[in-house]
Design a protein around this motif. Structure first.
Motif, PDB file in Angstrom:
ATOM      1  N   GLU A 185       0.805  -1.210   0.000  1.00 38.12           N
ATOM      2  CA  GLU A 185       0.000   0.000   0.000  1.00 38.12           C
ATOM      3  C   GLU A 185       0.845   1.269   0.000  1.00 38.12           C
ATOM      4  N   TYR A 186       2.013   1.228   0.609  1.00 40.73           N
ATOM      5  CA  TYR A 186       2.866   2.419   0.622  1.00 40.73           C
ATOM      6  C   TYR A 186       3.236   2.821  -0.800  1.00 40.73           C
ATOM      7  N   TYR A 187       3.532   1.834  -1.631  1.00 42.74           N
ATOM      8  CA  TYR A 187       3.976   2.110  -2.992  1.00 42.74           C
ATOM      9  C   TYR A 187       2.811   2.420  -3.931  1.00 42.74           C
ATOM     10  N   THR A 188       1.652   1.844  -3.682  1.00 44.74           N
ATOM     11  CA  THR A 188       0.513   2.104  -4.554  1.00 44.74           C
ATOM     12  C   THR A 188      -0.143   3.451  -4.266  1.00 44.74           C
ATOM     13  N   ASN A 189       0.146   4.030  -3.117  1.00 41.58           N
ATOM     14  CA  ASN A 189      -0.479   5.311  -2.760  1.00 41.58           C
ATOM     15  C   ASN A 189       0.517   6.467  -2.754  1.00 41.58           C
ATOM     16  N   ASN A 190       1.683   6.230  -3.325  1.00 39.70           N
ATOM     17  CA  ASN A 190       2.671   7.294  -3.508  1.00 39.70           C
ATOM     18  C   ASN A 190       3.162   7.269  -4.951  1.00 39.70           C
ATOM     19  N   GLN A 191       3.714   8.368  -5.379  1.00 38.75           N
ATOM     20  CA  GLN A 191       4.133   8.490  -6.773  1.00 38.75           C
ATOM     21  C   GLN A 191       5.564   9.006  -6.848  1.00 38.75           C
ATOM     22  N   TRP A 192       6.382   8.382  -7.697  1.00 38.20           N
ATOM     23  CA  TRP A 192       7.746   8.838  -7.929  1.00 38.20           C
ATOM     24  C   TRP A 192       7.991   8.950  -9.429  1.00 38.20           C
ATOM     25  N   ASP A 193       8.896   9.831  -9.775  1.00 37.20           N
ATOM     26  CA  ASP A 193       9.322   9.960 -11.168  1.00 37.20           C
ATOM     27  C   ASP A 193      10.847   9.859 -11.215  1.00 37.20           C
ATOM     28  N   PHE A 194      11.367   9.524 -12.393  1.00 39.76           N
ATOM     29  CA  PHE A 194      12.788   9.216 -12.505  1.00 39.76           C
ATOM     30  C   PHE A 194      13.379   9.836 -13.766  1.00 39.76           C
ATOM     31  N   HIS A 195      14.586  10.350 -13.618  1.00 40.26           N
ATOM     32  CA  HIS A 195      15.365  10.741 -14.786  1.00 40.26           C
ATOM     33  C   HIS A 195      16.106   9.503 -15.289  1.00 40.26           C
ATOM     34  N   SER A 196      16.068   9.269 -16.586  1.00 40.73           N
ATOM     35  CA  SER A 196      16.804   8.131 -17.153  1.00 40.73           C
ATOM     36  C   SER A 196      17.508   8.562 -18.435  1.00 40.73           C
ATOM     37  N   ASP A 197      18.092   9.749 -18.395  1.00 44.67           N
ATOM     38  CA  ASP A 197      18.715  10.318 -19.592  1.00 44.67           C
ATOM     39  C   ASP A 197      19.914   9.492 -20.063  1.00 44.67           C
ATOM     40  N   ILE A 198      20.708   8.991 -19.116  1.00 46.07           N
ATOM     41  CA  ILE A 198      21.918   8.255 -19.502  1.00 46.07           C
ATOM     42  C   ILE A 198      21.549   6.945 -20.188  1.00 46.07           C
TER      43      ILE A 198
END
Length: 516
Positions: A409-422
Protein backbone atom coordinates in the motif's frame (compact mmCIF):
# COMPACT_ATOMS: atom_id res chain seq x y z
CA UNK A 1 10.89 6.20 -40.98
CA UNK A 2 12.95 3.43 -39.38
CA UNK A 3 15.17 1.47 -41.73
CA UNK A 4 14.48 -2.25 -42.09
CA UNK A 5 17.46 -4.59 -42.31
CA UNK A 6 17.60 -8.14 -43.60
CA UNK A 7 18.84 -11.00 -41.45
CA UNK A 8 22.05 -11.11 -43.48
CA UNK A 9 22.68 -7.38 -43.00
CA UNK A 10 22.10 -7.64 -39.25
CA UNK A 11 24.40 -10.67 -38.94
CA UNK A 12 27.16 -8.72 -40.70
CA UNK A 13 27.07 -5.99 -38.05
CA UNK A 14 29.37 -6.33 -35.03
CA UNK A 15 28.08 -7.38 -31.61
CA UNK A 16 30.27 -5.13 -29.49
CA UNK A 17 28.46 -5.98 -26.27
CA UNK A 18 29.26 -9.71 -26.54
CA UNK A 19 32.83 -8.82 -27.55
CA UNK A 20 33.23 -6.93 -24.26
CA UNK A 21 32.97 -10.23 -22.38
CA UNK A 22 35.17 -12.18 -24.77
CA UNK A 23 38.04 -13.95 -22.96
CA UNK A 24 37.11 -12.24 -19.69
CA UNK A 25 36.09 -13.62 -16.30
CA UNK A 26 32.95 -12.27 -14.64
CA UNK A 27 32.37 -12.70 -10.91
CA UNK A 28 28.62 -12.68 -10.15
CA UNK A 29 26.92 -12.60 -6.76
CA UNK A 30 23.21 -13.35 -6.55
CA UNK A 31 23.43 -15.55 -9.64
CA UNK A 32 20.86 -18.04 -8.32
CA UNK A 33 18.22 -15.37 -7.71
CA UNK A 34 15.53 -14.24 -10.13
CA UNK A 35 17.59 -11.51 -11.76
CA UNK A 36 20.84 -13.47 -11.50
CA UNK A 37 19.45 -16.48 -13.38
CA UNK A 38 18.43 -14.30 -16.32
CA UNK A 39 21.87 -12.63 -16.30
CA UNK A 40 23.73 -15.95 -16.29
CA UNK A 41 21.51 -17.32 -19.08
CA UNK A 42 22.13 -14.26 -21.25
CA UNK A 43 25.90 -14.39 -20.72
CA UNK A 44 26.00 -18.09 -21.60
CA UNK A 45 23.80 -17.65 -24.66
CA UNK A 46 25.11 -14.40 -26.14
CA UNK A 47 28.77 -14.58 -25.12
CA UNK A 48 30.15 -17.96 -26.25
CA UNK A 49 33.70 -16.63 -25.98
CA UNK A 50 33.38 -15.58 -22.34
CA UNK A 51 36.29 -17.07 -20.40
CA UNK A 52 34.34 -18.03 -17.29
CA UNK A 53 31.54 -16.99 -14.96
CA UNK A 54 32.76 -17.10 -11.38
CA UNK A 55 29.47 -17.69 -9.55
CA UNK A 56 29.02 -17.32 -5.79
CA UNK A 57 26.64 -20.11 -4.71
CA UNK A 58 25.73 -21.12 -1.19
CA UNK A 59 24.75 -24.55 0.02
CA UNK A 60 20.99 -24.76 0.53
CA UNK A 61 18.67 -27.51 1.75
CA UNK A 62 21.53 -29.99 1.83
CA UNK A 63 22.50 -29.43 -1.80
CA UNK A 64 26.02 -28.54 -2.89
CA UNK A 65 26.64 -25.54 -5.19
CA UNK A 66 27.02 -27.89 -8.16
CA UNK A 67 23.76 -29.69 -7.40
CA UNK A 68 21.96 -26.38 -7.08
CA UNK A 69 23.40 -25.13 -10.35
CA UNK A 70 22.43 -28.37 -12.14
CA UNK A 71 18.86 -27.86 -10.90
CA UNK A 72 18.96 -24.25 -12.10
CA UNK A 73 20.26 -25.20 -15.55
CA UNK A 74 17.43 -27.73 -15.88
CA UNK A 75 14.90 -24.90 -15.49
CA UNK A 76 12.80 -24.06 -18.60
CA UNK A 77 14.58 -20.67 -18.61
CA UNK A 78 17.77 -22.40 -19.82
CA UNK A 79 16.14 -24.66 -22.42
CA UNK A 80 17.16 -22.46 -25.33
CA UNK A 81 20.81 -22.17 -24.32
CA UNK A 82 20.97 -25.89 -23.42
CA UNK A 83 19.88 -26.68 -26.97
CA UNK A 84 22.37 -24.21 -28.46
CA UNK A 85 25.33 -25.50 -26.44
CA UNK A 86 24.50 -29.22 -26.45
CA UNK A 87 23.36 -29.81 -22.88
CA UNK A 88 24.25 -28.89 -19.31
CA UNK A 89 27.88 -30.02 -19.21
CA UNK A 90 29.15 -27.47 -21.78
CA UNK A 91 27.40 -24.76 -19.75
CA UNK A 92 28.98 -25.93 -16.49
CA UNK A 93 32.39 -25.87 -18.18
CA UNK A 94 31.94 -22.10 -18.63
CA UNK A 95 31.17 -21.68 -14.94
CA UNK A 96 33.39 -21.80 -11.89
CA UNK A 97 31.20 -22.39 -8.85
CA UNK A 98 32.48 -20.60 -5.74
CA UNK A 99 31.06 -21.90 -2.46
CA UNK A 100 30.11 -18.94 -0.29
CA UNK A 101 27.33 -16.75 1.04
CA UNK A 102 27.05 -12.95 0.88
CA UNK A 103 25.45 -12.89 4.34
CA UNK A 104 28.42 -14.61 6.02
CA UNK A 105 31.59 -12.94 7.37
CA UNK A 106 34.24 -12.82 4.63
CA UNK A 107 31.48 -14.02 2.26
CA UNK A 108 32.07 -17.55 3.51
CA UNK A 109 34.94 -17.92 1.02
CA UNK A 110 37.81 -20.35 1.37
CA UNK A 111 41.30 -18.80 1.02
CA UNK A 112 41.80 -20.60 -2.31
CA UNK A 113 38.52 -19.35 -3.77
CA UNK A 114 39.19 -15.82 -2.58
CA UNK A 115 42.60 -15.86 -4.23
CA UNK A 116 41.11 -17.21 -7.46
CA UNK A 117 38.70 -14.26 -7.62
CA UNK A 118 41.50 -11.80 -6.85
CA UNK A 119 43.70 -13.22 -9.58
CA UNK A 120 41.13 -13.79 -12.33
CA UNK A 121 38.06 -11.52 -12.04
CA UNK A 122 37.87 -8.86 -14.77
CA UNK A 123 34.30 -7.75 -14.03
CA UNK A 124 32.28 -7.96 -10.82
CA UNK A 125 28.48 -7.81 -10.94
CA UNK A 126 27.13 -7.59 -7.40
CA UNK A 127 23.45 -8.51 -7.44
CA UNK A 128 23.09 -10.48 -4.18
CA UNK A 129 20.42 -8.97 -1.94
CA UNK A 130 17.31 -9.81 0.00
CA UNK A 131 14.35 -8.24 -1.77
CA UNK A 132 11.82 -9.07 0.93
CA UNK A 133 10.32 -5.79 2.08
CA UNK A 134 9.40 -7.24 5.49
CA UNK A 135 12.80 -8.84 6.14
CA UNK A 136 14.07 -8.71 9.71
CA UNK A 137 16.47 -5.77 9.94
CA UNK A 138 19.58 -7.70 11.06
CA UNK A 139 19.38 -10.11 8.12
CA UNK A 140 18.70 -7.27 5.68
CA UNK A 141 21.72 -5.34 6.98
CA UNK A 142 24.03 -8.35 6.87
CA UNK A 143 23.09 -9.18 3.27
CA UNK A 144 22.37 -5.79 1.67
CA UNK A 145 24.91 -3.68 3.57
CA UNK A 146 27.67 -5.82 5.09
CA UNK A 147 27.59 -8.15 2.08
CA UNK A 148 28.08 -5.16 -0.22
CA UNK A 149 30.98 -3.93 1.92
CA UNK A 150 32.68 -7.33 1.78
CA UNK A 151 32.30 -7.68 -2.00
CA UNK A 152 33.62 -4.14 -2.36
CA UNK A 153 36.69 -4.99 -0.25
CA UNK A 154 37.24 -8.06 -2.40
CA UNK A 155 37.00 -5.91 -5.51
CA UNK A 156 39.70 -3.58 -4.19
CA UNK A 157 42.08 -6.55 -4.08
CA UNK A 158 41.32 -7.80 -7.61
CA UNK A 159 44.38 -7.41 -9.82
CA UNK A 160 42.62 -7.29 -13.20
CA UNK A 161 39.40 -5.48 -12.31
CA UNK A 162 37.98 -3.41 -15.18
CA UNK A 163 34.53 -2.71 -13.75
CA UNK A 164 32.52 -3.18 -10.56
CA UNK A 165 28.75 -3.12 -11.22
CA UNK A 166 26.50 -2.62 -8.21
CA UNK A 167 22.79 -3.38 -8.60
CA UNK A 168 20.91 -0.86 -6.49
CA UNK A 169 17.23 0.10 -6.87
CA UNK A 170 15.32 3.14 -8.06
CA UNK A 171 13.27 2.90 -4.85
CA UNK A 172 16.07 3.29 -2.30
CA UNK A 173 15.72 7.08 -1.86
CA UNK A 174 11.99 7.33 -1.29
CA UNK A 175 12.15 10.89 0.05
CA UNK A 176 13.11 12.00 -3.47
CA UNK A 177 9.96 12.27 -5.57
CA UNK A 178 12.15 12.87 -8.62
CA UNK A 179 15.17 10.58 -8.62
CA UNK A 180 18.07 11.91 -10.65
CA UNK A 181 21.08 9.95 -11.87
CA UNK A 182 23.38 10.98 -9.06
CA UNK A 183 24.36 9.81 -5.55
CA UNK A 184 22.24 10.82 -2.54
CA UNK A 185 23.08 10.97 1.18
CA UNK A 186 22.22 7.77 3.08
CA UNK A 187 19.62 7.68 5.88
CA UNK A 188 22.34 6.63 8.36
CA UNK A 189 26.04 5.78 8.57
CA UNK A 190 26.29 2.28 6.98
CA UNK A 191 29.45 1.39 8.94
CA UNK A 192 27.79 2.16 12.29
CA UNK A 193 24.63 0.27 11.34
CA UNK A 194 26.72 -2.81 10.53
CA UNK A 195 28.49 -2.53 13.87
CA UNK A 196 25.35 -2.25 15.98
CA UNK A 197 23.69 -5.16 14.15
CA UNK A 198 26.73 -7.32 14.93
CA UNK A 199 26.57 -6.78 18.69
CA UNK A 200 22.87 -6.22 19.44
CA UNK A 201 20.65 -9.16 20.41
CA UNK A 202 17.42 -9.90 18.55
CA UNK A 203 15.16 -8.21 21.10
CA UNK A 204 17.18 -5.00 20.99
CA UNK A 205 17.25 -5.00 17.19
CA UNK A 206 13.46 -5.36 17.10
CA UNK A 207 13.10 -2.50 19.59
CA UNK A 208 15.33 -0.04 17.71
CA UNK A 209 14.11 -0.92 14.19
CA UNK A 210 11.31 1.72 14.08
CA UNK A 211 13.75 4.36 15.33
CA UNK A 212 16.33 3.48 12.67
CA UNK A 213 13.86 3.27 9.79
CA UNK A 214 12.17 6.55 10.76
CA UNK A 215 9.92 7.47 7.81
CA UNK A 216 11.15 4.69 5.53
CA UNK A 217 8.47 2.00 5.08
CA UNK A 218 10.63 -1.14 5.29
CA UNK A 219 14.06 -2.64 5.84
CA UNK A 220 14.59 -3.13 2.10
CA UNK A 221 14.57 0.58 1.21
CA UNK A 222 16.71 1.37 4.26
CA UNK A 223 19.42 -1.22 3.65
CA UNK A 224 19.61 -0.73 -0.13
CA UNK A 225 20.23 2.98 0.47
CA UNK A 226 23.00 2.11 2.94
CA UNK A 227 24.54 -0.39 0.53
CA UNK A 228 24.59 2.19 -2.24
CA UNK A 229 26.27 4.66 0.12
CA UNK A 230 29.16 2.22 0.62
CA UNK A 231 29.61 2.00 -3.14
CA UNK A 232 29.56 5.79 -3.46
CA UNK A 233 32.46 5.99 -0.99
CA UNK A 234 34.59 3.96 -3.41
CA UNK A 235 33.70 5.82 -6.62
CA UNK A 236 37.12 7.46 -6.79
CA UNK A 237 38.97 4.24 -5.93
CA UNK A 238 37.45 1.65 -8.29
CA UNK A 239 35.87 1.74 -11.77
CA UNK A 240 32.27 1.53 -10.54
CA UNK A 241 28.85 1.70 -12.13
CA UNK A 242 25.72 1.99 -9.95
CA UNK A 243 22.65 0.70 -11.78
CA UNK A 244 19.20 1.47 -10.36
CA UNK A 245 16.37 -0.63 -11.84
CA UNK A 246 12.77 0.07 -10.91
CA UNK A 247 10.39 -2.77 -9.99
CA UNK A 248 11.78 -5.79 -11.88
CA UNK A 249 9.04 -7.99 -13.34
CA UNK A 250 8.87 -11.14 -15.55
CA UNK A 251 10.66 -11.51 -18.87
CA UNK A 252 9.24 -9.51 -21.76
CA UNK A 253 10.89 -11.10 -24.75
CA UNK A 254 13.72 -13.60 -24.37
CA UNK A 255 14.47 -16.35 -23.83
CA UNK A 256 11.04 -17.26 -22.43
CA UNK A 257 8.29 -14.57 -22.48
CA UNK A 258 6.56 -14.13 -19.13
CA UNK A 259 8.98 -16.37 -17.17
CA UNK A 260 9.49 -15.74 -13.48
CA UNK A 261 10.41 -17.87 -10.49
CA UNK A 262 8.36 -15.98 -7.88
CA UNK A 263 5.04 -14.23 -7.35
CA UNK A 264 6.38 -10.98 -5.95
CA UNK A 265 4.93 -7.68 -7.12
CA UNK A 266 2.31 -7.41 -9.88
CA UNK A 267 2.52 -11.11 -10.81
CA UNK A 268 1.35 -12.09 -7.33
CA UNK A 269 -1.39 -9.47 -7.46
CA UNK A 270 -2.72 -10.81 -10.77
CA UNK A 271 -2.60 -14.41 -9.51
CA UNK A 272 -4.35 -13.49 -6.25
CA UNK A 273 -7.06 -11.60 -8.12
CA UNK A 274 -7.31 -14.37 -10.71
CA UNK A 275 -7.80 -17.00 -8.01
CA UNK A 276 -10.55 -14.85 -6.48
CA UNK A 277 -8.88 -14.38 -3.09
CA UNK A 278 -8.14 -10.65 -3.60
CA UNK A 279 -11.36 -8.64 -3.90
CA UNK A 280 -10.31 -5.23 -2.67
CA UNK A 281 -7.16 -3.12 -2.71
CA UNK A 282 -6.53 0.25 -1.10
CA UNK A 283 -4.90 2.15 -3.93
CA UNK A 284 -4.96 5.34 -5.98
CA UNK A 285 -6.23 3.68 -9.12
CA UNK A 286 -5.07 6.48 -11.43
CA UNK A 287 -1.48 6.44 -10.15
CA UNK A 288 1.21 4.32 -11.75
CA UNK A 289 4.30 2.44 -10.71
CA UNK A 290 7.48 2.01 -12.70
CA UNK A 291 8.07 -1.54 -13.91
CA UNK A 292 10.98 -3.01 -15.83
CA UNK A 293 10.99 -6.49 -17.39
CA UNK A 294 13.99 -8.38 -16.11
CA UNK A 295 15.42 -9.16 -19.57
CA UNK A 296 15.36 -5.43 -20.43
CA UNK A 297 17.41 -4.68 -17.33
CA UNK A 298 19.87 -7.52 -17.97
CA UNK A 299 20.41 -6.09 -21.45
CA UNK A 300 21.04 -2.75 -19.74
CA UNK A 301 23.69 -4.29 -17.47
CA UNK A 302 25.56 -5.72 -20.44
CA UNK A 303 25.31 -2.47 -22.41
CA UNK A 304 26.68 -0.53 -19.43
CA UNK A 305 29.61 -2.95 -19.17
CA UNK A 306 30.41 -2.19 -22.82
CA UNK A 307 29.99 1.55 -22.37
CA UNK A 308 32.08 1.74 -19.21
CA UNK A 309 34.89 -0.57 -20.36
CA UNK A 310 35.18 -0.13 -24.10
CA UNK A 311 33.87 3.39 -24.59
CA UNK A 312 35.91 4.81 -21.73
CA UNK A 313 33.02 6.71 -20.14
CA UNK A 314 34.31 7.04 -16.58
CA UNK A 315 32.58 10.23 -15.49
CA UNK A 316 29.13 8.54 -15.50
CA UNK A 317 28.67 6.66 -12.26
CA UNK A 318 24.90 6.26 -11.73
CA UNK A 319 22.35 5.03 -14.27
CA UNK A 320 18.60 4.79 -13.63
CA UNK A 321 16.85 2.02 -15.54
CA UNK A 322 13.16 2.90 -15.52
CA UNK A 323 10.25 2.77 -17.95
CA UNK A 324 7.68 5.38 -16.94
CA UNK A 325 9.20 8.03 -19.20
CA UNK A 326 7.93 5.93 -22.13
CA UNK A 327 5.18 3.70 -20.77
CA UNK A 328 2.75 4.71 -18.03
CA UNK A 329 0.28 2.05 -16.93
CA UNK A 330 -2.02 2.91 -14.06
CA UNK A 331 -2.90 0.37 -11.41
CA UNK A 332 -6.47 0.32 -12.70
CA UNK A 333 -5.36 -0.36 -16.27
CA UNK A 334 -3.09 -3.17 -15.11
CA UNK A 335 -5.80 -4.85 -13.03
CA UNK A 336 -8.42 -4.51 -15.77
CA UNK A 337 -6.05 -5.94 -18.40
CA UNK A 338 -5.21 -8.87 -16.12
CA UNK A 339 -8.86 -9.51 -15.33
CA UNK A 340 -9.80 -9.54 -19.02
CA UNK A 341 -7.05 -12.08 -19.78
CA UNK A 342 -7.90 -14.36 -16.85
CA UNK A 343 -11.64 -14.30 -17.54
CA UNK A 344 -11.50 -14.83 -21.30
CA UNK A 345 -8.10 -16.22 -22.34
CA UNK A 346 -6.00 -17.83 -19.61
CA UNK A 347 -8.13 -18.74 -16.58
CA UNK A 348 -6.48 -20.30 -13.55
CA UNK A 349 -7.40 -23.63 -12.02
CA UNK A 350 -9.21 -23.94 -8.70
CA UNK A 351 -10.65 -20.42 -8.65
CA UNK A 352 -12.12 -19.82 -5.19
CA UNK A 353 -14.42 -17.02 -6.34
CA UNK A 354 -15.22 -15.33 -9.63
CA UNK A 355 -12.52 -12.66 -10.17
CA UNK A 356 -13.94 -9.27 -9.34
CA UNK A 357 -13.66 -6.57 -6.75
CA UNK A 358 -12.19 -3.12 -7.20
CA UNK A 359 -9.69 -0.58 -5.93
CA UNK A 360 -10.78 1.61 -3.05
CA UNK A 361 -9.74 5.19 -2.42
CA UNK A 362 -11.13 5.09 1.14
CA UNK A 363 -9.30 2.98 3.70
CA UNK A 364 -12.49 2.57 5.74
CA UNK A 365 -14.41 1.28 2.73
CA UNK A 366 -11.49 -1.02 1.87
CA UNK A 367 -11.35 -2.42 5.41
CA UNK A 368 -15.10 -3.12 5.36
CA UNK A 369 -14.77 -4.92 2.01
CA UNK A 370 -11.80 -6.93 3.28
CA UNK A 371 -13.86 -8.05 6.26
CA UNK A 372 -16.90 -8.97 4.14
CA UNK A 373 -15.26 -10.36 1.00
CA UNK A 374 -11.86 -11.60 2.19
CA UNK A 375 -12.11 -12.79 5.77
CA UNK A 376 -15.77 -13.79 6.09
CA UNK A 377 -15.71 -16.17 3.07
CA UNK A 378 -12.30 -17.51 4.15
CA UNK A 379 -13.61 -18.34 7.63
CA UNK A 380 -16.77 -19.95 6.28
CA UNK A 381 -14.90 -22.08 3.73
CA UNK A 382 -12.23 -23.12 6.25
CA UNK A 383 -14.96 -24.14 8.72
CA UNK A 384 -16.54 -26.26 5.99
CA UNK A 385 -13.15 -27.82 5.15
CA UNK A 386 -12.55 -28.56 8.82
CA UNK A 387 -15.96 -30.25 9.13
CA UNK A 388 -15.11 -32.36 6.08
CA UNK A 389 -11.73 -33.20 7.69
CA UNK A 390 -9.65 -31.32 5.13
CA UNK A 391 -6.88 -28.90 6.05
CA UNK A 392 -8.13 -25.27 6.28
CA UNK A 393 -6.22 -23.07 3.84
CA UNK A 394 -8.03 -19.82 3.03
CA UNK A 395 -7.41 -18.05 6.35
CA UNK A 396 -3.71 -18.78 5.97
CA UNK A 397 -3.82 -17.36 2.44
CA UNK A 398 -5.62 -14.24 3.66
CA UNK A 399 -3.01 -13.67 6.36
CA UNK A 400 -0.34 -13.68 3.64
CA UNK A 401 -2.44 -11.34 1.50
CA UNK A 402 -2.94 -8.95 4.43
CA UNK A 403 0.77 -8.96 5.21
CA UNK A 404 1.55 -8.26 1.57
CA UNK A 405 -0.92 -5.38 1.50
CA UNK A 406 0.81 -3.75 4.47
CA UNK A 407 3.95 -3.36 2.36
CA UNK A 408 2.28 -2.87 -1.01
CA UNK A 409 0.00 0.00 0.00
CA UNK A 410 2.87 2.42 0.62
CA UNK A 411 3.98 2.11 -2.99
CA UNK A 412 0.51 2.10 -4.55
CA UNK A 413 -0.48 5.31 -2.76
CA UNK A 414 2.67 7.29 -3.51
CA UNK A 415 4.13 8.49 -6.77
CA UNK A 416 7.75 8.84 -7.93
CA UNK A 417 9.32 9.96 -11.17
CA UNK A 418 12.79 9.22 -12.51
CA UNK A 419 15.36 10.74 -14.79
CA UNK A 420 16.80 8.13 -17.15
CA UNK A 421 18.72 10.32 -19.59
CA UNK A 422 21.92 8.25 -19.50
CA UNK A 423 20.17 4.96 -20.19
CA UNK A 424 18.30 6.55 -23.08
CA UNK A 425 21.54 8.00 -24.43
CA UNK A 426 23.14 4.55 -24.46
CA UNK A 427 20.46 3.35 -26.88
CA UNK A 428 21.69 5.81 -29.47
CA UNK A 429 25.16 4.29 -29.28
CA UNK A 430 23.91 0.86 -30.38
CA UNK A 431 23.89 -0.39 -33.95
CA UNK A 432 20.69 -1.98 -35.37
CA UNK A 433 21.80 -5.50 -34.50
CA UNK A 434 22.59 -4.55 -30.90
CA UNK A 435 19.30 -2.66 -30.53
CA UNK A 436 17.49 -5.83 -31.59
CA UNK A 437 19.48 -8.34 -29.54
CA UNK A 438 19.84 -6.14 -26.43
CA UNK A 439 16.47 -4.43 -26.39
CA UNK A 440 16.21 -1.60 -23.85
CA UNK A 441 13.41 0.51 -25.34
CA UNK A 442 9.61 0.32 -25.44
CA UNK A 443 9.17 0.38 -29.21
CA UNK A 444 6.73 -2.26 -30.40
CA UNK A 445 5.72 -3.27 -26.86
CA UNK A 446 2.28 -4.92 -26.70
CA UNK A 447 1.22 -4.55 -23.07
CA UNK A 448 -1.82 -6.82 -23.37
CA UNK A 449 0.25 -9.57 -24.97
CA UNK A 450 2.91 -9.18 -22.30
CA UNK A 451 0.37 -9.58 -19.47
CA UNK A 452 -1.01 -12.67 -21.20
CA UNK A 453 2.50 -14.14 -21.41
CA UNK A 454 3.06 -13.37 -17.71
CA UNK A 455 -0.16 -15.05 -16.60
CA UNK A 456 0.42 -18.07 -18.86
CA UNK A 457 4.01 -18.46 -17.61
CA UNK A 458 2.90 -18.13 -13.97
CA UNK A 459 0.29 -20.78 -14.65
CA UNK A 460 2.90 -23.14 -16.11
CA UNK A 461 6.00 -22.52 -13.99
CA UNK A 462 4.73 -21.21 -10.64
CA UNK A 463 1.31 -22.83 -10.20
CA UNK A 464 2.31 -25.95 -12.19
CA UNK A 465 -0.99 -25.88 -14.12
CA UNK A 466 -0.65 -27.53 -17.52
CA UNK A 467 -2.12 -26.05 -20.70
CA UNK A 468 -4.45 -29.02 -21.22
CA UNK A 469 -6.41 -27.93 -18.12
CA UNK A 470 -7.35 -24.54 -19.63
CA UNK A 471 -10.65 -25.76 -21.20
CA UNK A 472 -11.76 -27.18 -17.83
CA UNK A 473 -10.70 -23.93 -16.13
CA UNK A 474 -12.87 -21.97 -18.57
CA UNK A 475 -15.87 -24.18 -17.75
CA UNK A 476 -15.19 -23.74 -14.04
CA UNK A 477 -15.03 -19.97 -14.55
CA UNK A 478 -18.55 -20.00 -16.07
CA UNK A 479 -19.84 -21.93 -13.06
CA UNK A 480 -18.18 -19.43 -10.71
CA UNK A 481 -19.81 -16.58 -12.67
CA UNK A 482 -23.24 -18.10 -11.98
CA UNK A 483 -22.39 -18.66 -8.31
CA UNK A 484 -21.17 -15.07 -8.01
CA UNK A 485 -24.38 -13.67 -9.55
CA UNK A 486 -26.53 -15.86 -7.30
CA UNK A 487 -24.57 -14.77 -4.25
CA UNK A 488 -25.01 -11.11 -5.17
CA UNK A 489 -28.76 -11.51 -5.65
CA UNK A 490 -29.12 -13.30 -2.31
CA UNK A 491 -26.89 -10.79 -0.54
CA UNK A 492 -28.84 -7.75 -1.73
CA UNK A 493 -32.19 -9.47 -1.18
CA UNK A 494 -31.27 -10.29 2.42
CA UNK A 495 -29.93 -6.78 2.97
CA UNK A 496 -33.12 -5.19 1.62
CA UNK A 497 -35.23 -7.62 3.65
CA UNK A 498 -33.32 -6.74 6.82
CA UNK A 499 -33.59 -2.99 6.15
CA UNK A 500 -37.33 -3.18 5.42
CA UNK A 501 -37.87 -5.32 8.53
CA UNK A 502 -35.88 -2.88 10.64
CA UNK A 503 -37.97 0.08 9.46
CA UNK A 504 -41.26 -1.76 9.91
CA UNK A 505 -40.36 -2.75 13.48
CA UNK A 506 -39.29 0.76 14.50
CA UNK A 507 -42.11 2.39 16.55
CA UNK A 508 -43.46 5.61 15.09
CA UNK A 509 -43.16 8.57 17.38
CA UNK A 510 -46.63 10.01 18.27
CA UNK A 511 -46.82 13.60 19.52
CA UNK A 512 -48.08 13.74 23.06
CA UNK A 513 -51.64 15.09 23.29
CA UNK A 514 -51.87 18.42 24.94
CA UNK A 515 -54.76 18.47 27.43
CA UNK A 516 -56.59 21.62 28.26
Amino acid sequence: METTYSAEELAAMPDRIAATFSNRSVFVTGGTGFMGKVLVEKLLRKCPDIKQILLLVRQKKGKTPRQRMEDTLNDPLFEKVRTMRGGIEPLLEKMTLIAGDAIEPDLGLSPADRQKIIEEADIIIHAAATIRFDEELRKAVFLNVRGTKLVLELGKQCKRLLLFVHISTAYCHLHEKLLEEKPYPPPADPHKIIQIMEWMDDATVAAVTPFLLKKLPNSYAFTKALGEALIVEALDILPIGILRPSIVIPIYQEPLPGWTDNINGPAGLLIGAGKGVIRSMYCKSNSYADYLPVDIFINGIMICCWEFIEQGIHNIKVVNFTSSAEVKITWEEMIEAGREIILNKVPLNGVAWYPGGSMKHSRLYHNICVLLFHWLPAILVDCLLWCLRYEPVLCRVQRRVTKGFEVFEYYTNNQWDFHSDIAQKYRNDLNPRERLEYKVDASGVDISRYFEDCILAARRYILKETDDTIPAAKRHMKVMWCVDKLFRICFWALLLYWISGWFSSTPTAVPEAIST
